[in-house]
Design an enzyme around this catalytic site. Structure first.
Site, short mmCIF file in Angstrom:
data_model
loop_
_atom_site.label_atom_id
_atom_site.label_comp_id
_atom_site.label_asym_id
_atom_site.label_seq_id
_atom_site.Cartn_x
_atom_site.Cartn_y
_atom_site.Cartn_z
N ASP A 1 0.33 3.27 -7.12
CA ASP A 1 1.27 3.24 -8.24
C ASP A 1 0.53 3.05 -9.56
O ASP A 1 0.79 3.75 -10.55
CB ASP A 1 2.29 2.13 -8.01
CG ASP A 1 3.23 1.95 -9.18
OD1 ASP A 1 4.09 2.81 -9.40
OD2 ASP A 1 3.10 0.94 -9.90
N GLU B 1 2.00 7.83 -3.38
CA GLU B 1 1.21 6.79 -4.05
C GLU B 1 0.15 6.22 -3.12
O GLU B 1 -0.99 5.96 -3.55
CB GLU B 1 2.13 5.69 -4.56
CG GLU B 1 3.01 6.13 -5.72
CD GLU B 1 4.02 5.08 -6.14
OE1 GLU B 1 4.52 5.15 -7.28
OE2 GLU B 1 4.32 4.18 -5.33
#
Length: 215
Positions: free
Chosen positions: A35, A107
């Site tokens: 992320d 991610e």
């Protein structure tokens, strides 16, 4: 899977593709790192590609590019859903199609590439993956909650109130139902999402569409 990167340590790839519903170890820790990496690299790409954009415009553009639906679309382009390791419950419920699971896997994959090949390899891979989305992103558009608030303020009306209606599903597949409540014009508009924030945005979007039609 159309990855475009060859892992030296394939155990990292397997870990990135293992959802928590499949047990431990899983991709949650990689997701956390990924992320941050996605946000950093996409922010840098925007900084270079849009030299005249303000901070607020770049923030809104980045939000478009790294939103849950956008990252899920990147995952679909890579066919990640075909190779995800899911628990039996998620398999039966079609978890390999769910935006929240696909975006988390994307991610995690980013972090796995970073751990395998270093930041430069991760950065180069993300530049390839986001080249087309970045080129096609439209003018920076404010999110529904911001636009609804500005519309109400512009008409001298009270700000909305958001209420959590329900929170359902297992821990790894939460569903939030939120109501956006307006005093004037009076109305109650509901939205759903995999997070409370996503549900609030959907509810605000519904409210904005309705009040806009009657303004």
């Amino acid at each position: 899977m159309k990855l475009g990167y060859r892992f030296a340590d394939e155990s990292l790839l397997r870990l990135a593709l293992t959802h928590r519903s499949a047990g431990h170890p899983n991709n949650e820790r990689l997701e956390f790192l990924g992320d941050a990496l996605v946000n950093l690299v996409v922010a840098e790409m925007l900084f270079d590609a849009r030299p005249d954009a303000s901070e607020g415009e770049m923030s809104r553009l980045r939000s478009q590019l790294v939103s849950e639906p956008a990252l899920a679309e990147r995952a679909r382009e890579l066919h990640l859903g075909d190779v995800l390791q899911l628990g039996s419950g998620e398999l039966k419920s079609g978890g390999y199609r769910r935006d929240s699971i696909l975006s988390d896997a994307f991610e995690a994959l980013v972090a796995a590439i970073h751990r395998d090949g270093g930041f430069s390899a991760c950065q180069a891979w993300l530049h390839k993956v986001f080249a087309r989305p970045l080129a096609g992103v439209g003018p920076a558009r404010k999110d529904p909650k911001t636009r609804l608030q500005e519309w109400l303020q512009g008409h001298g009306l009270p700000l909305p109130r958001y209420e959590l209606v329900a929170e359902t599903g297992e821990e790894h597949a939460r569903q939030f139902d939120v109501a956006c409540v307006l005093e004037q014009p009076p109305g109650r508009f509901e939205g759903q999402g995999g997070s409370r924030r996503a549900a609030e945005q959907m509810a605000a979007g519904v409210a904005l569409e309705r009040v806009g039609k009657h303004s």
